[in-house]
Design an enzyme around this catalytic site. Sequence first.
Site, mmCIF file in Angstrom:
data_model
loop_
_atom_site.group_PDB
_atom_site.id
_atom_site.type_symbol
_atom_site.label_atom_id
_atom_site.label_comp_id
_atom_site.label_asym_id
_atom_site.label_seq_id
_atom_site.Cartn_x
_atom_site.Cartn_y
_atom_site.Cartn_z
ATOM 1 N N LYS A 131 -5.571 -25.001 29.544
ATOM 2 C CA LYS A 131 -6.145 -24.189 30.992
ATOM 3 C C LYS A 131 -5.756 -25.119 31.899
ATOM 4 O O LYS A 131 -6.877 -25.695 32.021
ATOM 5 C CB LYS A 131 -6.940 -23.156 30.694
ATOM 6 C CG LYS A 131 -5.741 -21.941 31.484
ATOM 7 C CD LYS A 131 -6.843 -20.210 31.073
ATOM 8 C CE LYS A 131 -6.187 -19.804 32.201
ATOM 9 N NZ LYS A 131 -6.998 -18.284 31.432
ATOM 10 N N LYS A 159 -10.628 -25.914 26.726
ATOM 11 C CA LYS A 159 -9.498 -24.973 26.353
ATOM 12 C C LYS A 159 -7.999 -24.751 26.691
ATOM 13 O O LYS A 159 -6.638 -24.188 26.347
ATOM 14 C CB LYS A 159 -9.942 -23.747 27.363
ATOM 15 C CG LYS A 159 -10.741 -23.216 27.167
ATOM 16 C CD LYS A 159 -11.000 -21.667 27.430
ATOM 17 C CE LYS A 159 -11.313 -21.115 29.146
ATOM 18 N NZ LYS A 159 -12.045 -20.120 29.806
#
Length: 139
Positions: free
Chosen positions: A46, A44
């Site tokens: 992240k 992602k």
Amino acid sequence: MKTIITYGTFDILHPGHVELLKKARELGDYLIVGISTDEFNEIKGKVAYNSYEDRKAMIEAIKYVDMIIPEEYWEQKIDDITKYNVDILVMGDDWKGSDKFTYLEDFVEVVFIPRIRNLSSTRVKQDLANPEINKFVKK
Ligand code: CTP
């Protein structure tokens, strides 16, 4: 028995997380929390401060939570809904209207809980890096 599921990274724990978990649990009898693994966060894009194991340990300690599962891939939510006989999927309302959740409404009831005080793990990290910040978050 009504089973609820929710998902997130839950990196820097804050009152918004606790409120979400409390309200989610109040919608039923059993709350499952899917926590993004470090590998899934990488996919992602992240970056979490706490490892999956540490994030899991914190969420596990919250009394509203009955079970934790690792979230490892995008299509997992559909699989989990069937596997755990989920009645309601809960997310914070920052996800309302997102195509990541809209399609799930064909399979399960989806409830968005209003976020409190515009808190997020990202904001906590930013505020702590800012020497001018108020001692208590007011809004
Ligand atoms: N959430 C919430 N209220 C907040 C912040 C988050 O209800 N004030 C919800 C999110 O919508 C999500 C869950 O808590 O359903 C887990 O959130 P997380 O992925 O940890 O998001 P944030 O705290 O917003 O972290 P980040 O800044 O890393 O995105």
